[in-house]
Design an enzyme around this catalytic site. Structure first.
Site, PDB file in Angstrom:
ATOM      1  N   ARG A  80      35.619 -51.431  20.591  1.00 34.82           N
ATOM      2  CA  ARG A  80      37.032 -51.850  20.584  1.00 34.82           C
ATOM      3  C   ARG A  80      37.895 -50.816  21.316  1.00 34.82           C
ATOM      4  O   ARG A  80      38.733 -51.165  22.141  1.00 34.82           O
ATOM      5  CB  ARG A  80      37.485 -52.035  19.141  1.00 34.82           C
ATOM      6  CG  ARG A  80      38.902 -52.521  18.956  1.00 34.82           C
ATOM      7  CD  ARG A  80      39.089 -52.906  17.493  1.00 34.82           C
ATOM      8  NE  ARG A  80      40.475 -53.079  17.142  1.00 34.82           N
ATOM      9  CZ  ARG A  80      41.191 -54.167  17.358  1.00 34.82           C
ATOM     10  NH1 ARG A  80      40.655 -55.191  17.982  1.00 34.82           N
ATOM     11  NH2 ARG A  80      42.450 -54.244  16.984  1.00 34.82           N
TER      12      ARG A  80
ATOM     13  N   HIS B  39      32.758 -49.681  16.203  1.00 37.91           N
ATOM     14  CA  HIS B  39      34.198 -49.771  16.466  1.00 37.91           C
ATOM     15  C   HIS B  39      34.574 -49.118  17.807  1.00 37.91           C
ATOM     16  O   HIS B  39      35.624 -49.408  18.372  1.00 37.91           O
ATOM     17  CB  HIS B  39      34.988 -49.141  15.317  1.00 37.91           C
ATOM     18  CG  HIS B  39      36.421 -49.532  15.281  1.00 37.91           C
ATOM     19  ND1 HIS B  39      36.841 -50.798  14.931  1.00 37.91           N
ATOM     20  CD2 HIS B  39      37.541 -48.839  15.576  1.00 37.91           C
ATOM     21  CE1 HIS B  39      38.151 -50.849  15.011  1.00 37.91           C
ATOM     22  NE2 HIS B  39      38.610 -49.676  15.398  1.00 37.91           N
TER      23      HIS B  39
ATOM     24  N   ARG C 174      37.657 -56.827  16.457  1.00 38.94           N
ATOM     25  CA  ARG C 174      37.098 -56.068  15.348  1.00 38.94           C
ATOM     26  C   ARG C 174      35.787 -56.740  14.948  1.00 38.94           C
ATOM     27  O   ARG C 174      35.643 -57.962  15.059  1.00 38.94           O
ATOM     28  CB  ARG C 174      38.049 -56.074  14.163  1.00 38.94           C
ATOM     29  CG  ARG C 174      39.368 -55.371  14.424  1.00 38.94           C
ATOM     30  CD  ARG C 174      40.297 -55.488  13.204  1.00 38.94           C
ATOM     31  NE  ARG C 174      41.560 -54.835  13.441  1.00 38.94           N
ATOM     32  CZ  ARG C 174      42.672 -55.455  13.845  1.00 38.94           C
ATOM     33  NH1 ARG C 174      42.675 -56.756  14.060  1.00 38.94           N
ATOM     34  NH2 ARG C 174      43.790 -54.776  14.051  1.00 38.94           N
TER      35      ARG C 174
ATOM     36  N   TYR D 292      44.636 -45.498  20.260  1.00 33.30           N
ATOM     37  CA  TYR D 292      43.310 -45.666  20.869  1.00 33.30           C
ATOM     38  C   TYR D 292      43.113 -44.725  22.048  1.00 33.30           C
ATOM     39  O   TYR D 292      41.988 -44.493  22.465  1.00 33.30           O
ATOM     40  CB  TYR D 292      43.113 -47.108  21.335  1.00 33.30           C
ATOM     41  CG  TYR D 292      42.724 -48.054  20.232  1.00 33.30           C
ATOM     42  CD1 TYR D 292      43.208 -47.898  18.945  1.00 33.30           C
ATOM     43  CD2 TYR D 292      41.855 -49.104  20.478  1.00 33.30           C
ATOM     44  CE1 TYR D 292      42.840 -48.758  17.934  1.00 33.30           C
ATOM     45  CE2 TYR D 292      41.490 -49.966  19.465  1.00 33.30           C
ATOM     46  CZ  TYR D 292      41.983 -49.783  18.202  1.00 33.30           C
ATOM     47  OH  TYR D 292      41.618 -50.630  17.207  1.00 33.30           O
TER      48      TYR D 292
ATOM     49  N   HIS E 204      47.324 -55.731  16.801  1.00 36.91           N
ATOM     50  CA  HIS E 204      48.082 -54.599  16.269  1.00 36.91           C
ATOM     51  C   HIS E 204      49.492 -55.038  15.896  1.00 36.91           C
ATOM     52  O   HIS E 204      50.027 -55.974  16.477  1.00 36.91           O
ATOM     53  CB  HIS E 204      48.161 -53.466  17.292  1.00 36.91           C
ATOM     54  CG  HIS E 204      46.835 -52.803  17.520  1.00 36.91           C
ATOM     55  ND1 HIS E 204      46.509 -52.187  18.698  1.00 36.91           N
ATOM     56  CD2 HIS E 204      45.746 -52.662  16.725  1.00 36.91           C
ATOM     57  CE1 HIS E 204      45.299 -51.693  18.618  1.00 36.91           C
ATOM     58  NE2 HIS E 204      44.811 -51.974  17.434  1.00 36.91           N
TER      59      HIS E 204
ATOM     60  N   LYS F  60      43.245 -58.347   9.984  1.00 34.23           N
ATOM     61  CA  LYS F  60      43.935 -57.207   9.396  1.00 34.23           C
ATOM     62  C   LYS F  60      45.428 -57.524   9.268  1.00 34.23           C
ATOM     63  O   LYS F  60      46.018 -58.121  10.167  1.00 34.23           O
ATOM     64  CB  LYS F  60      43.726 -55.982  10.292  1.00 34.23           C
ATOM     65  CG  LYS F  60      44.047 -54.678   9.640  1.00 34.23           C
ATOM     66  CD  LYS F  60      43.578 -53.529  10.520  1.00 34.23           C
ATOM     67  CE  LYS F  60      43.798 -52.209   9.845  1.00 34.23           C
ATOM     68  NZ  LYS F  60      43.337 -51.099  10.695  1.00 34.23           N
TER      69      LYS F  60
END
Length: 178
Positions: free
Chosen positions: A136, A133, A34, A176, A167, A59
């Site tokens: 990613r 982003h 990220r 994704y 994740h 995150k």
């Protein structure tokens, strides 16, 4: 597109800003990190001997280690040398620094990334403008495609990719693909 963005970043008027943008774009493309994770890296978060980056409290307040390729480590080392020559007394322990020696900020990076996309024609003809982003997402999809091409058991390997990306579980990584 990545090569074009990095080449254009090298042409930024200020050498430290040029080196920072080029290196961050390459790091994001090579690792799928990220943006905030890359910009939050401190000098002590890089294990040069093992080729591992420490992603601290990202995150969901998760901390993880990610291995990176030797070529990525070499690019980080080169950036560090340029940074230290141009900013010998930074005001922060951050790995990526601004021209003032402070931690490099996401809004600045985002704004320059958009400008670089416009200047290189990256995303021209696309239905939506490229976002930082997207690097990613591209990393995740490319990794999965490589596994398919090599005949790997993608379902068995997906939890490792999910962990690498930070994740909570593979369901977030499946997103994704959409």
């Amino acid at each position: 597109d990545i090569e074009a963005l990095m080449a254009r970043a090298r042409l930024i008027r200020w050498p430290l800003a040029a080196a920072t943008h080029e290196t961050v774009i390459g790091l994001l493309a090579a690792t799928g990190m990220r943006v905030g994770e890359a910009l939050k890296l401190d000098r002590s978060d890089i294990d040069w001997a093992r080729g591992v980056l420490l992603i601290r409290e990202s995150k969901f307040d998760k901390t993880r280690q990610i291995p990176v390729a030797a070529s990525t480590m070499a690019a980080l080392d080169h950036y560090g040398q340029v940074r230290d020559a141009l900013c010998p007394r930074p005001a922060t322990v951050s790995f990526f620094v601004s021209m003032r020696g402070a931690r490099f900020l996401y809004p600045v990076f985002q704004q320059v990334f958009r400008r670089l996309c416009d200047e290189t024609g990256t995303g021209t003809g696309s239905t939506s403008r490229p976002r930082v982003h997207d690097l990613r997402h591209t990393f995740a999809v490319t990794t999965l495609l490589d596994w398919y091409r090599h005949g790997d058991n993608v379902e068995a390997r997906l939890p490792a990719l999910s962990t690498y990306l930070g994740h909570r579980d593979p369901r977030s990584t499946y997103w994704y693909l959409s």
